[in-house]
Design a protein around this motif. Sequence first.
Motif, short mmCIF file in Angstrom:
data_model
loop_
_atom_site.label_atom_id
_atom_site.label_comp_id
_atom_site.label_asym_id
_atom_site.label_seq_id
_atom_site.Cartn_x
_atom_site.Cartn_y
_atom_site.Cartn_z
N PRO A 84 -13.17 1.26 -5.50
CA PRO A 84 -14.60 2.14 -5.31
C PRO A 84 -15.03 0.69 -4.40
O PRO A 84 -15.87 1.26 -3.24
CB PRO A 84 -15.28 1.94 -6.22
N GLU A 85 -15.09 -0.84 -4.46
CA GLU A 85 -15.10 -1.31 -3.17
C GLU A 85 -14.91 -1.22 -2.08
O GLU A 85 -15.46 -1.44 -0.47
CB GLU A 85 -15.10 -2.58 -4.29
N ALA A 86 -14.08 -0.85 -1.83
CA ALA A 86 -12.99 -1.02 -0.17
C ALA A 86 -13.39 0.71 0.04
O ALA A 86 -13.96 0.47 0.98
CB ALA A 86 -11.28 -0.21 -0.43
N PHE A 87 -13.78 1.45 -0.70
CA PHE A 87 -13.95 2.73 0.05
C PHE A 87 -15.61 3.16 0.26
O PHE A 87 -16.07 3.38 1.12
CB PHE A 87 -13.61 4.16 -1.09
N ASN A 88 -16.67 2.00 -0.70
CA ASN A 88 -17.64 1.76 -0.02
C ASN A 88 -18.00 1.03 1.57
O ASN A 88 -19.24 1.14 1.86
CB ASN A 88 -18.34 1.21 -1.01
N GLU A 126 -16.98 0.14 5.48
CA GLU A 126 -16.73 1.27 6.71
C GLU A 126 -15.92 1.43 7.63
O GLU A 126 -15.12 2.14 8.67
CB GLU A 126 -17.78 -0.14 8.20
N ALA A 127 -14.43 1.06 6.59
CA ALA A 127 -13.30 1.17 6.46
C ALA A 127 -13.02 2.69 6.58
O ALA A 127 -13.44 3.44 6.07
CB ALA A 127 -12.55 0.86 6.17
N SER A 128 -11.86 3.09 7.61
CA SER A 128 -11.53 4.31 7.29
C SER A 128 -11.32 5.50 6.29
O SER A 128 -10.14 3.93 6.00
CB SER A 128 -11.04 5.51 8.63
N ALA A 129 -10.80 6.45 5.25
CA ALA A 129 -10.58 6.70 4.31
C ALA A 129 -9.01 6.87 4.64
O ALA A 129 -8.83 6.30 3.72
CB ALA A 129 -11.59 8.29 3.81
N HIS A 130 -9.09 7.33 5.94
CA HIS A 130 -7.26 7.42 5.96
C HIS A 130 -6.76 6.57 6.30
O HIS A 130 -5.65 6.36 5.49
CB HIS A 130 -7.20 8.42 7.34
N ASP A 131 -7.40 5.47 6.51
CA ASP A 131 -6.83 4.27 6.75
C ASP A 131 -6.61 3.57 6.10
O ASP A 131 -5.45 2.64 5.21
CB ASP A 131 -7.04 3.49 7.63
N LEU A 132 -7.14 3.55 4.91
CA LEU A 132 -7.42 3.00 3.36
C LEU A 132 -6.36 3.65 2.23
O LEU A 132 -5.53 2.74 2.04
CB LEU A 132 -8.54 3.16 2.31
N PHE A 133 -6.20 5.21 2.05
CA PHE A 133 -5.33 5.42 2.05
C PHE A 133 -3.71 6.05 2.14
O PHE A 133 -3.40 5.53 1.60
CB PHE A 133 -5.79 7.19 1.64
N LEU A 134 -3.66 5.02 3.57
CA LEU A 134 -2.24 4.90 3.97
C LEU A 134 -2.04 3.51 3.47
O LEU A 134 -1.37 3.50 3.38
CB LEU A 134 -2.54 4.87 5.77
N THR A 135 -2.74 2.44 3.99
CA THR A 135 -2.37 1.63 3.12
C THR A 135 -2.16 1.69 1.58
O THR A 135 -1.37 0.45 1.11
CB THR A 135 -3.85 0.03 3.12
N LEU A 136 -3.10 2.61 0.94
CA LEU A 136 -2.71 2.01 -0.67
C LEU A 136 -1.37 2.98 -0.27
O LEU A 136 -0.26 2.61 -1.50
CB LEU A 136 -3.58 3.26 -1.14
N LEU A 137 -0.88 3.96 0.22
CA LEU A 137 0.51 4.86 0.23
C LEU A 137 1.44 3.61 0.74
O LEU A 137 2.64 3.55 -0.61
CB LEU A 137 1.12 5.32 0.73
N VAL A 138 1.54 3.35 1.83
CA VAL A 138 2.42 1.68 1.98
C VAL A 138 2.44 0.21 0.45
O VAL A 138 3.51 0.30 1.61
CB VAL A 138 1.34 1.40 3.60
N GLY A 139 1.56 0.33 0.05
CA GLY A 139 1.78 -1.02 -0.76
C GLY A 139 2.29 -0.13 -2.15
O GLY A 139 2.81 -0.90 -2.43
N VAL A 140 2.54 1.20 -2.47
CA VAL A 140 3.25 1.37 -3.50
C VAL A 140 4.66 1.46 -3.16
O VAL A 140 5.84 0.89 -3.79
CB VAL A 140 2.76 3.08 -3.78
N VAL A 141 5.31 1.86 -1.87
CA VAL A 141 6.18 1.70 -1.34
C VAL A 141 6.46 0.43 -1.34
O VAL A 141 7.95 0.31 -1.88
CB VAL A 141 5.83 2.75 -0.06
N PHE A 142 5.94 -0.68 -0.82
CA PHE A 142 6.19 -1.37 -0.32
C PHE A 142 6.95 -2.16 -2.41
O PHE A 142 7.34 -3.28 -2.05
CB PHE A 142 5.69 -2.13 -0.06
N PHE A 143 5.70 -2.39 -3.00
CA PHE A 143 6.44 -2.77 -4.72
C PHE A 143 7.14 -1.54 -5.14
O PHE A 143 8.08 -2.27 -5.59
CB PHE A 143 4.70 -2.78 -5.01
N PHE A 144 7.13 -0.38 -4.59
CA PHE A 144 8.19 -0.11 -4.23
C PHE A 144 10.11 -0.17 -4.72
O PHE A 144 10.65 -0.57 -5.68
CB PHE A 144 8.07 1.59 -4.69
N LEU A 145 10.28 -0.60 -3.73
CA LEU A 145 11.33 -1.21 -2.40
C LEU A 145 11.23 -2.58 -3.42
O LEU A 145 12.66 -3.19 -3.32
CB LEU A 145 11.09 -1.49 -0.96
#
Length: 273
Positions: free
Chosen positions: A59-63, A65-84
Amino acid sequence: MNLIAIILATLAAGIGSVWVAALLMRVGVSGRNGGMMPQRLLSLAAGALLATAFMHLLPEAFNSEASAHDLFLTLLVGVVFFFLLDKAELWHHGHEHGHGHDNHPSHGHAHGQGDGHGHDHGKATGGWAVLTGDSVHCFGDGVLIASAFLADMRLGLIAAASVLAHEVPHHIGDLVVLGHSSGNRRVALVKVSLAGAVTALGGIAGYFLVGQLQDWLPYFLVLASSSFVYVALADLIPQLQKRLTARETFAQIAWLVAGMVLVTLVSGMAHSH
């Protein structure tokens, strides 16, 4: 004077929260029903990490000015990174044991026991994800504390106290994961304390570069949340998926919810300040 105050406050918030978490864990484990306490701490840790990610960091991040698309992309990349990262650590762990043991015995140990102390592979790898995410989160906390100090000394002290309070629940989760992965509580405490010390680095960076770093802060928060989500879902919760009595299952769920409620309440108080 401001810089000294920021360094002292960030060290107190970053490392102090780790030691408070360790003290609470020690009291809990040494109390009555200590035999069930590791399972309860796993439940509490999973709830705290999930709530920290979904009720505080995201919630802090999405409040922002950053783009929601970019934030979700960061979330996805982060999960994949920790999986790897998990995969890489499993390969390394298996390679080491392949020279002296048959067929990676830790796998058998992990899935053959139901006492909450198995699953050593997952915990070893989960520990790296926790440390990485915790360091990123602590760095962001340091930037936030520095920003508050630059606005007003009293506001900075309130921010530092709030950070210390809301870090305690998920540091319990960190210590549970790292304690199981290393098999040594003191080593886990040192590692998490070092991650907490990164708060001071964030404070120093924030003091000098607060204007520039503010734009990146939402991405730091999302990256940290991805690590907490991954660890909770891939490491902690699978350890709780075992056949238990109705009473033990209820206690497990209650502790899971307690972790979520605790973080939500403390985060709410921090935001109100």
